[in-house]
Design a protein around this motif. Sequence first.
Motif: not given
Length: 273
Positions: A199-200, A172, A196, A164-166, A242, A192-193
């Motif tokens: 993905l959320a 980082d 994220d 789940r984490d990019p 992914q 990255r934001t």
Amino acid sequence: MSTPFAQLSRPAQVARLRASAQAALQAYPLEVRRLRLLNHGFNTTFRVDTTSGERYALRLNVNSRRSPAQLAAEVAWLAALARDTDLQLPVPQPRRDGALLGEVWNEALGHALPATLFSWLPGRDLGEQATPRQLREVGRAAALLHRHAQGFTLPAGAALQSLRDPLMGMGDHLRPGPLLPEDALAVVQAVRTQVDAVLARLYAAQAPRPLHADLHLWNVKWHRGRLSVFDFDDSGLGLPVQDLTISAYYLRPKAELEAALLDGYAAVAPCPM
């Protein structure tokens, strides 16, 4: 005082790992004729030739961060894939005690190393010479992996890391500096934001499943018109999109290969979003 393993020359490291490999193979019902190095990098793999003419690959997890539970999940999924699909894969081989995983002590490192014996996969890595036809087979394989994973349940004591984490748990470590000024770092952080947030949304709508998570052209082989998939050492729990994104990353800018990958996937299952 002995020299730390990391400071040894490559041949010296391999020699010490070879001794551990020979010790690990004593747990299997086979007679070794020859042990030859295949790869010494993040992990170390030896080709095993037996007196009966069979071949295997023995992997020692030298630098892997995999926990025992993650290793158990990897071999359990591979065994299930070999049983349930027509995919060509490295099948974990049982030891004399029936276990698919083992450990062997390495004196130079001062700790035990996970050791796993796999069936042999003939052929060459696709690498830079991959064709659209071969990429369609990679896409088909990805779809079969994802379809099987959807109905696969990890056994007790097995677990896979979440994707789940990019950054997939890597942390980082980017900081402003000569090669990454503040304005460039701001762009990276903004991307990255956004990733994220996507993905959320996707994880809220779909249940994660086991993924290969490193399906590039040096983790697949081609032999007599058939594809085989190996190196499940990065497998984790994530979403099919992914997996395809990772594969496509290694193909760009060759748009025809990326298109062939997706065509092969779509022949088996709808392309994920």
